[in-house]
Scaffold this motif. Structure first.
Motif, PDB file in Angstrom:
ATOM      1  N   LEU A   1     -24.810 -24.852  81.049  1.00 20.16           N
ATOM      2  CA  LEU A   1     -25.502 -25.710  80.089  1.00 20.16           C
ATOM      3  C   LEU A   1     -26.917 -25.208  79.817  1.00 20.16           C
TER       4      LEU A   1
ATOM      5  N   VAL B   1     -18.295 -25.069  75.199  1.00 19.36           N
ATOM      6  CA  VAL B   1     -18.323 -26.527  75.359  1.00 19.36           C
ATOM      7  C   VAL B   1     -16.909 -27.066  75.496  1.00 19.36           C
TER       8      VAL B   1
ATOM      9  N   TYR C   1     -28.387 -30.135  75.766  1.00 15.22           N
ATOM     10  CA  TYR C   1     -27.827 -29.320  76.846  1.00 15.22           C
ATOM     11  C   TYR C   1     -28.693 -29.393  78.113  1.00 15.22           C
TER      12      TYR C   1
ATOM     13  N   HIS D   1     -20.243 -20.873  71.332  1.00 12.01           N
ATOM     14  CA  HIS D   1     -20.706 -22.129  71.932  1.00 12.01           C
ATOM     15  C   HIS D   1     -19.595 -23.188  71.888  1.00 12.01           C
TER      16      HIS D   1
END
Length: 368
Positions: free
Chosen positions: A46, A127, A31, A123
């Motif tokens: 990120l 993403v 990330y 997460h």
């Protein structure tokens, strides 16, 4: 909250925790590497993901009682992500990261907290959102490229196998394949240009313009149809009435020479429909080049002087590898299994070629 460690953890427990620690560190690095290639909001998101992975890292460090003497390597999937993130930082990395986050082991891990398992679920959605931005930017031209390459592979393989099955010479097969390449590439390019240009023109026709701005000050403040305009663009009746009253009142107070744009009411202001459709020339050129690059592969054995069964076997092998690659690429970008999509693409391509080959055999027997 850190899950309590057992009084006497087994060697297997400690190995598993050390593996989690190595994976969390590697994911945080992925990330951070991606963040270095981005700016603004995406960069901040990120870096926040990397910070969250750092909290998970601290959890496993606490259970281990400090840094272990020997840390295992991150799993192969995370190592691949790290390699790609350092060198490319593209949508492919985000798509792979999306799949990785979806396979978190923490739900079944007794020494991971419920908050950690929940973090991993969130997460995955974060993403997915980041990857969706890249997919929208790619969608128009990428669609044309993938479809062009697959059409070239399958249609020209079917063509050369069908022609070859009739018993004609290798030169005829070669020239038929080249003719199929040129005709198909030109047709695909022209078709994509017309399709995308038409879609963009249709979208442009639905957009609001300023044709009516100059008459807004002349509307009756309490009885006008401006509210209907806002209702056609998604506003509720009450919101449309209030907005129309506000716009007309502002227009009448100001200089009549000033334009008052009748703006559209968007529910998804971050979606650029033109961007999703793509650009006509980009789609046409991509479609032409990728169809040609796909269509040349089945013809390669005959270009290099092969003939008969050997040429057919080599053509099938080359096309099979290419179909697996294009299918896997689509699978990665769509967040699906690359292997499943690759095999599906392979079976569809071989199925179409097999049908054409059988028809060629029948046609050849009829001529004979």
């Amino acid at each position: 909250m850190t899950a309590p460690a057992p009084a006497h953890p087994t060697a297997r427990d400690r190995r598993r925790w050390a593996q989690y620690l190595a994976d969390e560190r590697a994911e945080a690095r992925v990330y951070r590497d991606l963040a270095e290639r981005r700016t603004g909001e995406e960069r901040a998101i990120l870096l926040a993901l990397a910070e969250a992975e750092g909290r998970h890292e601290a959890h496993w460090l606490a259970l281990l009682g400090g840094e272990p003497d020997r840390l295992p390597r991150p799993d192969s999937r995370t190592r691949l992500l790290s390699f790609l993130a350092r060198r490319f930082g593209s949508i492919f990395v985000l798509a792979l990261a999306q799949r990785a986050e979806a396979r978190s082991p923490y739900e079944a891990e007794p020494f991971a907290t419920a908050a950690m398992a929940a973090d991993e679920k969130i997460h995955h959605e974060v993403v997915r959102g980041l990857a969706a931005r890249g997919r929208r930017r790619l969608s128009g031209t990428f669609r044309a490229a993938v479809f062009g390459a697959n059409d070239g592979l399958v249609s020209n393989l079917a063509l050369v196998l069908g022609i070859g099955a009739t018993g004609v010479g290798s030169q005829v097969v070669l020239f038929s394949g080249i003719a199929g390449l040129l005709a198909g590439a030109l047709s695909m390019g022209a078709g994509e240009f017309v399709s995308v240009r038409s879609q963009r023109e249709l979208l442009r026709a639905t957009e609001s313009n300023q044709d009516a701005d100059h008459v807004i000050p002349d509307l009756d403040l309490d009885a006008n149809e401006l509210a209907l305009v806002y209702r056609t663009r998604g506003m509720s009746e009450s919101d449309a009435r209030a907005r129309a009253h506000e716009v007309v009142e502002s227009a009448q107070r100001a200089d009549r020479a000033l334009p008052f744009r009748v703006e559209a009411h968007r529910h998804t202001v971050d979606v650029d429909e033109h961007e999703i459709v793509g650009r006509a020339w980009g789609a046409a050129i991509s479609s032409f080049l990728f169809f040609a690059s796909g269509a040349i592969i089945p013809v390669l054995p005959w270009i290099f002087g092969m003939s008969g069964t050997a040429a057919v076997i080599v053509a099938l092998a080359l096309v099979g590898v290419a179909l697996l690659i294009t299918g896997a690429t689509v699978g990665i970008l769509s967040g699906a299994s690359p292997l499943t999509r690759g095999v599906r693409q392979l079976l569809i391509g071989y199925g179409a070629a097999a049908i054409t080959y059988v028809l060629g055999l029948l046609f050849g027997v009829t001529l004979g």
